[in-house]
Design a protein around this motif. Structure first.
Motif, mmCIF file in Angstrom:
data_model
loop_
_atom_site.group_PDB
_atom_site.id
_atom_site.type_symbol
_atom_site.label_atom_id
_atom_site.label_comp_id
_atom_site.label_asym_id
_atom_site.label_seq_id
_atom_site.Cartn_x
_atom_site.Cartn_y
_atom_site.Cartn_z
ATOM 1 N N ARG A 224 0.946 -1.245 0.015
ATOM 2 C CA ARG A 224 -0.029 -0.137 -0.132
ATOM 3 C C ARG A 224 0.973 1.287 0.016
ATOM 4 N NH1 ARG A 224 -4.546 -1.277 4.486
ATOM 5 N NH2 ARG A 224 -5.642 -3.306 3.406
ATOM 6 N N ASP A 225 1.970 1.409 0.642
ATOM 7 C CA ASP A 225 2.903 2.452 0.697
ATOM 8 C C ASP A 225 4.126 1.889 -0.182
ATOM 9 O OD1 ASP A 225 5.144 4.179 1.321
ATOM 10 O OD2 ASP A 225 4.050 4.388 3.027
ATOM 11 N N ARG A 226 4.340 2.865 -1.291
ATOM 12 C CA ARG A 226 5.379 2.459 -2.449
ATOM 13 C C ARG A 226 6.411 2.591 -1.733
ATOM 14 N NH1 ARG A 226 6.534 6.003 -7.590
ATOM 15 N NH2 ARG A 226 7.561 4.669 -8.860
ATOM 16 N N ARG A 356 7.712 4.396 8.880
ATOM 17 C CA ARG A 356 6.297 4.734 7.758
ATOM 18 C C ARG A 356 5.163 3.690 8.042
ATOM 19 N NH1 ARG A 356 6.970 8.255 3.417
ATOM 20 N NH2 ARG A 356 5.163 7.217 2.589
ATOM 21 N N SER A 357 5.642 2.681 9.010
ATOM 22 C CA SER A 357 4.455 1.579 9.179
ATOM 23 C C SER A 357 3.625 1.972 10.062
ATOM 24 C CB SER A 357 5.030 0.184 9.466
ATOM 25 O OG SER A 357 5.965 -0.310 8.380
ATOM 26 N N LYS A 419 9.291 11.373 -5.252
ATOM 27 C CA LYS A 419 8.796 11.899 -3.907
ATOM 28 C C LYS A 419 8.819 13.251 -3.566
ATOM 29 C CE LYS A 419 6.766 7.741 -2.642
ATOM 30 N NZ LYS A 419 5.501 7.447 -2.540
#
Length: 419
Positions: A224-226, A356-357, A419
Motif C-alpha cells: 500500500r505504501d510504495r 512509515r509503518s 517523492k
C-alpha cells in the motif's frame, strides 16, 4: 549522547539486543555444527549425497519464513511482543534438547526437524524484534537501535558459525554443541524476561486463521505504501547479496586463493566487522534521521567494491604465501568495504520500514519483509547455481550481482526524487 552505545545500558533496548544476539548465535551454531558433521561424516547419518545436504539444510531452515511469516506477523500485532519473545525462547530451549537427542542417536530425521524448528524460531522472532523497536525507542533513536541490531546480528552469525565448526571437530561435538546452545537459549530467555511490555494497538477485525491468507495480507499491507515496499525490496536485495557472499567464501578461499579454514574465518570476520563499522557510521552520518542519500551511497559503494572484488578474484594467481600476495590484500580490502557499504545501505531501510509503518500493522509489514527476504535468497541461490552451471566463473557471478546493485541504487534514487 555521542553514538548509540548508550542504548545498551537501557532496559528498553539491552534485553532485546541480548535476546536477538543469542538467538542468532544459536541458529548458526546449530546449523554449522550439523553442516560440518554431515559434510565429513555423511555416510554415518544419511544416504543423501553430501553435495545435496547443504542446500537441503538451507531449504528446510528457510521454509518456515514462507509458511509462517504472515501468521507470526498477525500474532505479533495482536499480543504483547515481550511475552511472545519469552514464548519463542522457550521454544528454542525445547529445540536444543531435541537436537541433543538427535545427535546422540545419529537421527538425521530428528536433526532436520530441529533445523525446521530453528527456522520457526527465527520466523516468529523476526516481526517481534523489528516492530518492538519503535515502541520503545524515540524517533531519533531508530537509526542507532537498528545499527546495533544489524551489527550484532552479523557478529552473532560469525561467532555461531565459528563455534559450530570448532565443536563439530571434537568427539561427540553435536551433543556438546546442542548442550552449549541450550545454555545460551536459557540465558537468552533470561534476557527476554527483562524486555519491557509492548502491548499491541487495538484491532477491531476478528482473527481468521489461514497460512496463505496471512501471507498475502501481509504483502498487500506493505504494498500500500510504495516507499515501504521499495524499502522491503531493497532490504531483500541486501540479503541476497550477503547470502551469496557468505555461501561462496569457503569455496572461493579453498579453490581459488588456496587458503585454509582459518582464511575463511578471517575473511568472514572482516566482512562482519565491515557491517558493524558501516552500521555505526550510518548512525553518525544520519544525525538521527532516515537519509536516503546514505542508502544510495551504500548501494554505489557495494557496486564499486563488488566490481573490484570480481576483477580481483578474476585475475588472482596463487603465488607462494597468501599473506605476501598483494592481490590477496586487494580482495581483503574489497570484502571489508562490501561490509561497510552494506551497513550504510541497510540500516536506514530498516528504520524507514519502522517509521512509515502504522503501529497496528507494523509486525505484519515486517513479516512481509521476511517473506520477501527469504524469497530473494532462494532466487539468488537458484541464479547462482544456474550461472555457475553454464560455465561462468565465480568472478562473473560477483560482477553481475555488483552491477545489479548499482541498478538498485539508481532505482532508489529515482523513486526518492519523484517523492
Amino acid at each position: 549522547m555521542s553514538g548509540p552505545l548508550y542504548l545498551l545500558k537501557t532496559r528498553r533496548f539491552a534485553p532485546l539486543f541480548g535476546t536477538q544476539f543469542l538467538g542468532a548465535f544459536n541458529d548458526n551454531l546449530y546449523k554449522n555444527t550439523l553442516a560440518v558433521l554431515l559434510t565429513f561424516q555423511a555416510a554415518e547419518w544419511t544416504s543423501i549425497s553430501s553435495a545435496l545436504l547443504a542446500p537441503l539444510i538451507g531449504a528446510v531452515f528457510i521454509a518456515p519464513f514462507f509458511l509462517f511469516s504472515g501468521l507470526s506477523g498477525e500474532i505479533a500485532d495482536r499480543l504483547d511482543k515481550a511475552r511472545l519473545a519469552r514464548i519463542v525462547k522457550v521454544w528454542e530451549m525445547i529445540m536444543m534438547i531435541v537436537a541433543a537427542a538427535g545427535f546422540a542417536n545419529h537421527s538425521f530425521t530428528t536433526l532436520l526437524m530441529v533445523v525446521f524448528g530453528m527456522g520457526m524460531h527465527s520466523t516468529l522472532f523476526g516481526p517481534i524484534k523489528y516492530s518492538i523497536i519503535p515502541q520503545h525507542m524515540k524517533e531519533n533513536e531508530l537509526i542507532g537501535a537498528n545499527a546495533l541490531i544489524e551489527s550484532g546480528t552479523f557478529g552473532a552469525i560469525l561467532l555461531g558459525t565459528i563455534a559450530g565448526g570448532a565443536l563439530a571437530a571434537i568427539p561427540n561435538g553435536g551433543v556438546i554443541a546442542s548442550l552449549c546452545a541450550l545454555v545460551v537459549a536459557v540465558v537468552g530467555y533470561l534476557f527476554s524476561r527483562y524486555i519491557p511490555s509492548a502491548p499491541p494497538p487495538s484491532r477491531e477485525e476478528p482473527f481468521a486463521f489461514g497460512f496463505w491468507k496471512h501471507t498475502t495480507d501481509a504483502i498487500a499491507l506493505a504494498y500500500r505504501d510504495r516507499l515501504v515496499f521499495l524499502a522491503i525490496l531493497a532490504i531483500s536485495w541486501f540479503w541476497l547479496y550477503g547470502a551469496l557472499l557468505l555461501s561462496q567464501f569457503p569455496s572461493l578461499v579453498k579453490d581459488l586463493l588456496m587458503g585454509s579454514e582459518g582464511t575463511v574465518t578471517w575473511i568472514l570476520a572482516l566482512f562482519t566487522l565491515g557491517i558493524g563499522i558501516g552500521s555505526v557510521l550510518c548512525e553518525r552520518l544520519s544525525h538521527h534521521r532516515v537519509r536516503y542519500t546514505l542508502v544510495v551511497a551504500g548501494a554505489v559503494g557495494m557496486a564499486v567494491a563488488g566490481v573490484d572484488f570480481a576483477l580481483g578474484i578474476g585475475t588472482f594467481e596463487p603465488d607462494g604465501i597468501l599473506s605476501q600476495n598483494p592481490h590477496f590484500w586487494r580482495i581483503v580490502a574489497d570484502v571489508t568495504l562490501l561490509g561497510i557499504f552494506g551497513g550504510l545501505y541497510s540500516v536506514p531501510l530498516y528504520a524507514l520500514l519502522q517509521e512509515r509503518s502504522a503501529p497496528e500493522a507494523r509486525s505484519r509489514i515486517i513479516a512481509a519483509n521476511n517473506i520477501l527476504n527469504a524469497l530473494f535468497m532462494v532466487l539468488g541461490a537458484v541464479a547462482t547455481m544456474a550461472i555457475l552451471s553454464m560455465g561462468y566463473s565465480i568472478a562473473w557471478l560477483f560482477g553481475i550481482v555488483a552491477l545489479a546493485t548499482a541498478l538498485v541504487g539508481s532505482i532508489i534514487y529515482k523513486v526518492r526524487r519523484e517523492k
